[in-house]
Design an enzyme around this catalytic site. Structure first.
Site, mmCIF file in Angstrom:
data_model
loop_
_atom_site.group_PDB
_atom_site.id
_atom_site.type_symbol
_atom_site.label_atom_id
_atom_site.label_comp_id
_atom_site.label_asym_id
_atom_site.label_seq_id
_atom_site.Cartn_x
_atom_site.Cartn_y
_atom_site.Cartn_z
ATOM 1 N NE ARG A 1 43.262 60.910 46.226
ATOM 2 C CZ ARG A 1 42.627 61.397 47.119
ATOM 3 N NH1 ARG A 1 42.695 61.068 48.507
ATOM 4 N NH2 ARG A 1 41.888 62.588 46.810
ATOM 5 C CE LYS B 1 51.039 46.546 30.851
ATOM 6 N NZ LYS B 1 51.038 45.957 29.582
ATOM 7 C CD GLU C 1 49.023 35.688 26.198
ATOM 8 O OE1 GLU C 1 50.163 35.947 26.139
ATOM 9 O OE2 GLU C 1 48.032 36.348 25.797
ATOM 10 C CE LYS D 1 52.522 39.702 32.880
ATOM 11 N NZ LYS D 1 51.094 40.055 32.423
ATOM 12 C CD GLU E 1 54.041 47.161 27.766
ATOM 13 O OE1 GLU E 1 53.363 46.420 28.653
ATOM 14 O OE2 GLU E 1 53.631 47.479 26.505
ATOM 15 N NE ARG F 1 53.980 44.636 32.283
ATOM 16 C CZ ARG F 1 53.175 44.506 33.374
ATOM 17 N NH1 ARG F 1 53.530 45.314 34.400
ATOM 18 N NH2 ARG F 1 52.333 43.958 33.497
ATOM 19 C CG ASN G 1 53.047 43.867 24.402
ATOM 20 O OD1 ASN G 1 52.166 43.305 25.075
ATOM 21 N ND2 ASN G 1 53.254 45.237 24.439
ATOM 22 C CG HIS H 1 50.212 40.394 22.527
ATOM 23 N ND1 HIS H 1 50.856 39.248 22.720
ATOM 24 C CD2 HIS H 1 49.034 40.211 23.424
ATOM 25 C CE1 HIS H 1 50.379 38.559 23.504
ATOM 26 N NE2 HIS H 1 49.203 39.128 24.064
ATOM 27 C CG HIS I 1 46.314 43.987 20.110
ATOM 28 N ND1 HIS I 1 47.302 44.825 20.668
ATOM 29 C CD2 HIS I 1 45.671 43.267 21.009
ATOM 30 C CE1 HIS I 1 47.468 44.158 21.689
ATOM 31 N NE2 HIS I 1 46.436 43.261 22.032
ATOM 32 C CG HIS J 1 44.237 37.811 24.189
ATOM 33 N ND1 HIS J 1 44.569 39.012 23.285
ATOM 34 C CD2 HIS J 1 45.226 37.520 24.755
ATOM 35 C CE1 HIS J 1 45.744 39.141 23.519
ATOM 36 N NE2 HIS J 1 46.191 38.451 24.447
HETATM 37 N N1 LIG Z 1 45.981 42.691 33.097
HETATM 38 C C1 LIG Z 1 46.641 42.014 32.143
HETATM 39 O O1 LIG Z 1 48.038 42.274 32.308
HETATM 40 C C2 LIG Z 1 46.092 41.075 31.281
HETATM 41 C C3 LIG Z 1 46.942 40.403 30.440
HETATM 42 C C4 LIG Z 1 46.385 39.541 29.370
HETATM 43 C C5 LIG Z 1 44.957 39.760 29.231
HETATM 44 N N2 LIG Z 1 44.243 40.494 29.835
HETATM 45 C C6 LIG Z 1 42.684 40.553 30.042
HETATM 46 O O2 LIG Z 1 42.247 39.388 30.179
HETATM 47 C C7 LIG Z 1 40.971 39.348 29.818
HETATM 48 C C8 LIG Z 1 40.730 37.732 29.307
HETATM 49 O O3 LIG Z 1 40.945 36.948 30.305
HETATM 50 P P1 LIG Z 1 40.500 35.409 30.266
HETATM 51 O O4 LIG Z 1 41.200 34.818 29.166
HETATM 52 O O5 LIG Z 1 40.894 34.863 31.488
HETATM 53 O O6 LIG Z 1 38.826 35.434 30.019
HETATM 54 P P2 LIG Z 1 37.706 35.400 30.813
HETATM 55 O O7 LIG Z 1 38.000 36.177 32.285
HETATM 56 O O8 LIG Z 1 36.404 36.169 30.369
HETATM 57 O O9 LIG Z 1 37.570 33.937 31.074
HETATM 58 C C9 LIG Z 1 37.123 33.265 30.128
HETATM 59 C C10 LIG Z 1 35.787 32.248 30.332
HETATM 60 O O10 LIG Z 1 36.100 31.165 31.495
HETATM 61 C C11 LIG Z 1 35.319 31.308 32.357
HETATM 62 N N3 LIG Z 1 35.722 30.871 33.654
HETATM 63 C C12 LIG Z 1 36.882 31.266 34.285
HETATM 64 N N4 LIG Z 1 37.488 30.572 35.051
HETATM 65 C C13 LIG Z 1 36.656 29.229 35.208
HETATM 66 C C14 LIG Z 1 36.748 27.995 35.579
HETATM 67 N N5 LIG Z 1 37.877 27.525 36.363
HETATM 68 N N6 LIG Z 1 35.876 27.128 35.388
HETATM 69 C C15 LIG Z 1 34.988 27.353 34.184
HETATM 70 N N7 LIG Z 1 35.034 28.591 33.772
HETATM 71 C C16 LIG Z 1 35.774 29.291 33.924
HETATM 72 C C17 LIG Z 1 34.836 32.717 32.708
HETATM 73 O O11 LIG Z 1 33.600 32.875 33.271
HETATM 74 C C18 LIG Z 1 34.739 33.215 31.204
HETATM 75 O O12 LIG Z 1 33.507 32.771 30.547
HETATM 76 C C19 LIG Z 1 40.924 40.208 28.518
HETATM 77 O O13 LIG Z 1 40.121 41.048 29.174
HETATM 78 C C20 LIG Z 1 42.179 40.834 28.600
HETATM 79 O O14 LIG Z 1 42.445 42.010 28.109
HETATM 80 C C21 LIG Z 1 44.816 41.480 30.789
HETATM 81 ZN ZN LIG Z 2 48.089 38.436 25.657
#
Ligand SMILES: NC(=O)c1ccc[n+]([C@@H]2O[C@H](COP(=O)([O-])OP(=O)(O)OC[C@H]3O[C@@H](n4cnc5c(N)ncnc54)[C@H](O)[C@@H]3O)[C@@H](O)[C@H]2O)c1
Ligand SMILES: [Zn+2]
Length: 359
Positions: free
Chosen positions: A120, A142, A184, A226, A236, A240, A244, A247, A251, A264
């Protein structure tokens, strides 16, 4: 260059975001934030080989285990979360164990979700290595995974104990991923801080060169924005949702194209231009947003999609939300609001332009 700390203020769950260079090289005492000896580092097959050893070297005397999951959004699933839980059970991790996520938003979201579920909820630390994760996903609590029925459909709020941002990790990040993260950063300026937006206009070239000082400032200011929004509205219910901005359109673009075609951040960039077009904002402000995104090498219009794909996708979104779409509308650079009141005709025009762009 000094290390800086931004605090996410959430009462007894407050936590620091520590930003600096070479933090994984031993410049920061991560172990001080771990409640107990058991620690599982979750990373992926790309990031693990680059940074896992350095992270491990920061945690002497701990009962360490590491799990490298597959790389990619398609692996942000319950099955991956389940494999993390299996590992925690396998190592007989106790209630005072910690999960450390080392990677981008995918690793952070799925590892955080597993940490939220195990017993938990156990301690969680984020070591984000993409720009998007550093300025967005690692902050705010999140966590979650995707389901065939929808992105991020399964999740939990689970705040980390620490977010450790080593800006040097951005040097190995592919350029396209870096630019996507900039979307972002620009978003944060556009919705909340005109001065920061102006700074970005001045310093975008330095940022694209990955100038260390410029990067540290942009990451810090983004995290501050943020963090302040999250502190006010953790789950949210109100403010918060400003994060978006762009967004709803993004989406629709992602759904229509299929996830993975555009990153994204790229969809968010085009989405912000579309949201600004829907806003009653001075044309000069719209132009500044578009120009800055263009300078960052990001798309400022949706991709060529046949027919009414965007419209249809937005209709589905509308249905899913009980018949009402909400947009973040720009009042001016640095100020935005959430509204379900918008000009329906203008929305149709914006979506129509997207469809006619290819015909
Ligand atoms: N939790 C939240 O509040 C929140 C907010 C925005 C996005 N997200 C989520 O985040 C995800 C996208 O994250 P992202 O854009 O980081 O994508 P990702 O985690 O897929 O990373 C992008 C690519 O870069 C590579 N990588 C990462 N760090 C690296 C480094 N230092 N050197 C070389 N390669 C590297 C990864 O292996 C991957 O291939 C989505 O799933 C989205 O839903 C979550
Ligand atoms: Zn985003």
């Amino acid at each position: 260059m000094a290390t800086t700390t931004v605090t996410v203020t959430l009462g007894h769950r407050s936590y620091p975001i520590v930003i600096g260079r070479n933090l994984l090289g031993g410049n920061y005492d991560i172990a001080a934030h771990l409640p107990g000896p058991d620690c599982l580092i979750v990373s992926n097959e790309t990031v693990g080989p680059l940074y896992l050893d350095r992270l491990k070297a920061n945690l002497p005397g701990r009962k360490l285990d590491a799990l490298l999951v597959k790389d990619g959004e398609v692996w942000k699933t319950l099955a991956t979360a389940s494999s993390i839980l299996d590992r925690l059970v396998g190592m007989r991790a106790r209630r005072d164990a910690t999960v450390i996520a080392l990677g981008g938003g995918v690793v952070g979201d799925v590892a955080g979700f597993a940490a939220a579920c195990y017993m938990r909820g156990i301690a969680f630390v984020q070591v984000p290595t993409t720009l998007l994760a550093q300025v967005d996903s690692s902050v705010g609590g999140k966590t979650g995974v995707n389901h065939a029925g929808g992105k991020n459909l399964i999740g939990a709020f689970h705040q980390p104990r620490l977010v450790l941002i080593d800006t040097d990790t951005l040097l190995s990040l592919p350029d396209r991923e870096f630019r996507a993260g900039l979307a972002e950063v620009i978003k944060h300026g556009a919705i909340a801080d005109a001065q920061f937006f102006a700074w970005l206009e001045e310093n975008m070239v330095k940022l694209l060169d990955k100038d260390a000082e410029a990067l540290a400032f942009a990451v810090r200011r983004s995290c501050e924005i943020k963090a302040s929004v999250v502190a006010e509205d953790e789950t949210e219910r109100g403010r918060r949702a400003l994060l978006n901005f762009g967004h709803t359109f993004a989406h629709a673009i992602e759904n229509s194209l299929g996830y993975g075609e555009w990153l994204h951040g790229e969809a968010v960039a085009a989405g912000m231009v579309m949201a600004a077009a829907l806003s009653d904002v001075d044309q000069r402000h719209r132009d500044r947003l578009r120009d800055l995104l263009e300078t960052a090498g990001l798309p400022v219009a949706p991709p060529p999609l046949g027919g009414n794909r965007l419209r249809e996708s937005m209709e589905l979104d509308k249905k899913a939300r009980g018949g009402q779409l909400r947009f973040v509308l720009l009042d001016r650079i640095g100020a935005a609001r959430i509204s379900s009141e918008y000009c329906a005709q203008r929305l149709q025009d914006i979506l129509g332009q997207a469809a006619s762009a290819i015909s």
